[in-house]
Every structure is written in C-alpha cells, then in structure tokens.
Design a protein around this motif. Structure first.
Motif, mmCIF file in Angstrom:
data_model
loop_
_atom_site.group_PDB
_atom_site.id
_atom_site.type_symbol
_atom_site.label_atom_id
_atom_site.label_comp_id
_atom_site.label_asym_id
_atom_site.label_seq_id
_atom_site.Cartn_x
_atom_site.Cartn_y
_atom_site.Cartn_z
ATOM 1 N N MET A 1 0.842 -1.197 0.000
ATOM 2 C CA MET A 1 0.000 0.000 0.000
ATOM 3 C C MET A 1 0.882 1.253 0.000
ATOM 4 O O MET A 1 1.908 1.302 0.673
ATOM 5 N N THR A 2 0.496 2.267 -0.784
ATOM 6 C CA THR A 2 1.268 3.493 -0.868
ATOM 7 C C THR A 2 1.150 4.278 0.430
ATOM 8 O O THR A 2 0.051 4.618 0.870
ATOM 9 N N ALA A 3 2.310 4.582 1.062
ATOM 10 C CA ALA A 3 2.295 5.334 2.320
ATOM 11 C C ALA A 3 1.928 6.779 2.075
ATOM 12 O O ALA A 3 1.145 7.372 2.825
ATOM 13 N N SER A 4 2.521 7.387 1.077
ATOM 14 C CA SER A 4 2.179 8.765 0.731
ATOM 15 C C SER A 4 2.391 8.951 -0.764
ATOM 16 O O SER A 4 3.176 8.234 -1.396
ATOM 17 N N ALA A 5 1.689 9.899 -1.336
ATOM 18 C CA ALA A 5 1.747 10.149 -2.767
ATOM 19 C C ALA A 5 2.720 11.281 -3.067
ATOM 20 O O ALA A 5 3.035 12.104 -2.204
ATOM 21 N N ASP A 6 3.201 11.318 -4.295
ATOM 22 C CA ASP A 6 4.061 12.421 -4.728
ATOM 23 C C ASP A 6 3.236 13.658 -5.069
ATOM 24 O O ASP A 6 3.676 14.789 -4.847
ATOM 25 N N LEU A 7 2.046 13.428 -5.609
ATOM 26 C CA LEU A 7 1.187 14.527 -6.047
ATOM 27 C C LEU A 7 -0.250 14.196 -5.685
ATOM 28 O O LEU A 7 -0.721 13.084 -5.963
#
Length: 549
Positions: A1-7
């Motif tokens: 799962m993605t912890a945080s997004a770039d955008l």
C-alpha cells in the motif's frame, strides 16, 4: 500500500476518460495514478513531501491526446515565421517584413497565411517586401505555397513548366507563374528549399511539446514521417529526443506514403515500412501506422468529389492522389502486415474509394488493425454508417465543423451543411478520436471541443462579432443532427485518441499512467456556448507537472 503520494490533486471533478464521476481528487506516485476518490479519501495519502494542488472546482481529466498533428514542423514554423496570428493583409506583410529583417538565412520560409485574406496571392506582393532572397510560405492548410520571383527562379518554374499531376501552377493574365502553387506544384519549389536539419527539427519538436503541454495535451500522433512538400523527415528529431529523454510525452508516428505510388511499387514500400517499423521500435518509437493522402483539400479544388465543384462548368470534381487499384493494394498489403492506415480524405469520392478498399482488405485478411480516416469534411450518409461495421475510427478535426462561406462557394451550401457527420458515425458504432492537424489549425483541444459540441466557430482573438438581433443565434453546421455531446467529445480527445494512437487506455484509474490535466472550470456545469472560455491550468505527464498557469 502506498504510504504517501508524490502529487495529490483535490477540489475538482474527475472525468475519467469516459464519464463524469463523483470523484473530486486524484493521487499520483511515480508515473502512476494510485488513488481516485473524494478529497478526504485522497488526502489520506498526503505526506511531508507530497505536492498538493487545489483544482479550484475545475475538471480533472486525462491529458488530451492529439490523434493528428504535425508537431515537429509546427514547432519549426513557430521558431521561424508563423503567420497564423495575422488577421489582415497588412498584419501578414508586417510579420513577413519583421522575419526578413531578423533572419540571417538566405531562404525565408514559414507559413500559416489565410486564404480568406489572400484568395489569390501573388509573387509581386512578396517581391515588394523581399526582392533579393527567395521566400516560400505555406498556407494555413499546408497544401499550397506562396512564393516570390526569386524562389520561382531558383526552382526553374516558368511559363513553360508543364502542369504537374494533382497540382497547379497558377498563372497570371499574361501566362506567367503568379507565385501561387497547389499540391504537387508546391513541391517544384519545395524540393529546392534547404531542408530543416536534425538540430532544427529537434528544437522545433521540443518547442511544440511545450506549447502542447500548455494546452493540456500529454501525448500525440505525428501524422507524417517522411519527406513531404520540401520538408525533411522528422523521424531523426523524434529518435534523438527519445534517446536523450527530452521527449517526455508518449508519441507515435505514421510512415508517409507519397502520392502517385504505383501498383507495382506497393510490395517494395510495404517491405521498407516493415523494416522502418522494426528499427524505430527498437529505439522506442512506435511507427506501426502508415499515412496516405487519398485526395487534397476542397479549398484548393483538389479534394476528390462525387459531384463537380460549383465554380467549374466543365464538370471538374477533383482527383484522387493514387490510382484506385494502387489504393486497394497498399491498403490490403499494409493491413496484412499489421499496419494501421491513417488516411487524409476531404472529398466524398475519396471516402467511398477508401471504405471500399478497407472493406476488401477485411474480406481478404480478416479482422486487423484499427484504421482511421481523418478530416471527414464530406461523407455521404450511407458511407458515414459504414465506419462502425468496418472497425474504422473517425479521426475528427472538430474545429473545422462550422459554416465556411469560402467552402460553400466551391461545393455549394447544401454539401457544406451535410459535412462532418460525426453523430451519424457515432450512432452507427464508429469509434471516435480527435486531433487538431496543427499547424493547419490551432492545437487547443477546448476550441475543437467547443465547435464539435456547438457546430459554430468562435472568432479569433481581437475580432469582434457583428451585431446580431436580440435572440439570434450563430449559424451552425447542422448542430441538431450532427453535434456530439460534451461527454462524447471529451472521451474522443482523451481515451479515444489514446487507445487509437498510443495503445494506452487514456483513463484516470488506479494503476494507469499519470497523464492528467486540470481545466479552468467544470465544463459540465457551463452552458455549451461557454466551452470556448475553457483553458488548461495544469498538465501532468508521466507523473511530472510540466505546465502550470
């Protein structure tokens, strides 16, 4: 799962490439979309290094994909002499004079002049500005050249030069060339104009990329790869930009079939195209499409019609650029090798001949690549309904689907009014894609969408509309029967084009490539007449913000 997004983009309304959704936000990591949903749901992916963009109630949509553009030479033209901003003869002459003063090149080249301003341009007009250097200027449609006396002299074009097949050297009242050359006649001068270098093409391509990004265009299809009308093959510019990483947009291109190809020359052409396709693919450039101009343009009386032009009492109806047998053979053989055909056709006879050739190829080869026909200015109703069953995509240049008094004078108002039958095609099952044909016409997708939905064209900047009686509406091109909905037009310019020329879904969905644009407003909340006010405020290509207003 993605912890945080770039955008993370919030505060908008998401059109996913097919439908308007209830989602308001999109998250991107790397070059992929990782979440689509409500602001609250997507904000959960905001971390310390996440860039957050507020769409300010604008539409969040897949980047536009231009399915028919000449990007490399549009960029080269923008960097040389671009006449498209001129709204009068005086403004045109001023731009030519300025370019001549600043250019160190012996030849002065460029394009974009308007036939309505110059219905019969002459060499003397250019001689008065540039008498001692050759000048060659393409019209906005890039099917004719306006040249001065020096250019004619260097090309050896005189009163004794034979008229070429599928072209015309226009003569003045004394029988001398007047400096106006149509179609293949333009090549008589084009062949002596020094071709743009790979360096110039590369620079032009990057200039075009920046311009397209500012319009929300994240990918495109280069409609001619090959020597055309004195212009060099721009393949080298693409290969260099792909290799050095400066071409960030996804692109593809069409290998050029020169007009006049003979039936016995088809096998060698197909073999050469197979070799070029393989070589370009190894370099990361998809050239699995072949482009042919089946006819010319009605404005130059070179489109192939079923009935004569109105201003010809001798029954002249234009000509095809190939013999019908050659068209049948190159369509069938290229189809068998897996090439998609990208066909320029403006006249209803040209449409019918091409549809017959594709139908024949389907009968022999079975189901194959998705061919597409561009422009669609004159299509008989029965032929419009053949696109869907034959699996042909309508490659729409929507900006042209409006009343054109100049064209009406050539083909008659009745034929003009039945042009661009987009809805007939769509209702009969045709897939739709959209493109601009830039630099033939402006590259702004929102302008094209406006005309596709409304069937009337906005006036150029700085031009005031004539006063109209209260309650009067602009004249349209059969809007009741042939206009597309906003949803259809947006889908065509995003997922429809992307699937056709890039082999990508062109959708805002989790896992898809993050090619995204934000519009200045939500067009679904505006009256159709206000679509002309739309603009792009941010463009994302492969997860990177490449343009921001």
């Amino acid at each position: 799962m993605t912890a945080s997004a770039d955008l993370v983009i919030v505060g908008g309304r998401v059109f996913d490439g097919a439908v308007l959704t209830e989602s308001t936000a999109v998250a991107v990591s790397g070059d992929r979309v990782v979440r689509v949903g409500s602001d609250e749901h997507v904000r959960a992916l905001i971390g310390a290094s996440t860039r957050v963009v507020n769409a300010a109630d604008g539409l969040i949509h897949p980047g536009f994909v231009d399915a028919h553009v000449h990007a490399a030479f549009a960029g080269v033209e923008r960097m040389s002499l671009d006449l498209t901003p001129a709204r009068s003869a005086e403004e045109t002459f001023a731009l030519i004079r300025e370019a001549a003063a600043r250019s160190d090149s012996y030849w002065l080249t460029g394009g974009g002049w308007d036939h309505e301003i110059f219905p019969a341009p002459t060499r003397h007009q250019l001689d008065a500005i540039v008498p001692d250097r050759p000048v060659a200027l393409s019209d906005a449609g890039h099917h004719t050249l306006w040249v001065n006396s020096k250019a004619l002299e260097l090309a050896g074009v005189t009163r004794d030069t034979p008229q070429p097949h599928d072209g015309e050297i226009h003569l003045d009242e004394t029988g001398e060339p007047c400096g106006y050359l149509n179609e293949t006649a333009a090549e008589l001068v084009g062949r002596v104009i020094p071709a743009a270098t790979d360096e110039e093409i590369h620079a032009g391509l990057l200039n075009a990329q920046e311009h397209l990004w500012s319009l929300g265009v994240s990918g495109w299809h280069e409609a001619i790869l090959g020597v055309y009308n004195g212009k060099a093959d721009c393949t080298g510019g693409y290969l260099r930009a792909i290799a050095d990483g400066t071409l960030k947009s996804l692109t593809s291109g069409a290998l050029w079939i020169e007009p006049g190809l003979q039936q016995d020359e088809v096998p060698a052409l197909v073999a050469r195209f197979v070799e070029l396709r393989e070589r370009n693919a190894e370099a990361g450039f998809d050239t699995s499409t072949a482009k042919a101009m089946i006819d010319g343009v009605p404005h130059g009386r070179t489109a192939a019609l079923l009935e004569p032009y109105c201003d010809h009492s001798d029954g002249f109806a234009g000509n095809l650029h190939f013999e019908e047998a050659a068209i049948r053979d190159f369509v069938q053989q290229l189809d068998a090798e897996g090439f998609a055909l990208h066909l320029h056709i403006m006249g209803d006879r040209g449409i019918r001949v091409a549809l017959d050739a594709i139908e024949s190829a389907r009968a022999v080869n079975g189901a194959g690549p998705r061919h597409h026909i561009a422009h669609l200015s004159m299509v008989q109703p029965d032929d419009a309904r053949r696109f869907g069953p034959l699996g042909i995509t309508a490659n729409i240049q929507g900006l042209w689907a409006s009343p054109d008094p100049f064209l009406a004078g050539l083909i008659g108002d009745d034929r003009m009014q039945t042009g661009y039958p987009f809805r007939t095609m769509a209702d009969a099952g045709a897939a739709l894609a959209m493109g601009s044909d830039w630099p033939v016409s402006p590259a702004d997708p929102w302008l094209a969408i406006h005309v596709t939905v409304n069937r009337w064209a906005p006036l150029p900047p700085g031009v005031e509309a004539p006063a109209m009686p209260d309650g009067a509406q602009p004249q349209t091109l059969d809007a009741e029967h042939q206009a597309l909905s906003l949803q259809q037009a947006l889908a065509a310019y995003t997922s429809g084009s992307s699937e056709l020329v890039l082999g990508q879904p062109g959708r805002i969905r989790v896992g898809e490539r993050a090619d995204v644009a934000i519009a200045s407003d939500d067009p679904f909340s505006l009256p159709a007449s206000a679509l002309v006010t739309m603009r792009t405020v941010l463009t994302v290509v492969g997860g990177e913000v490449v343009f921001e207003e």
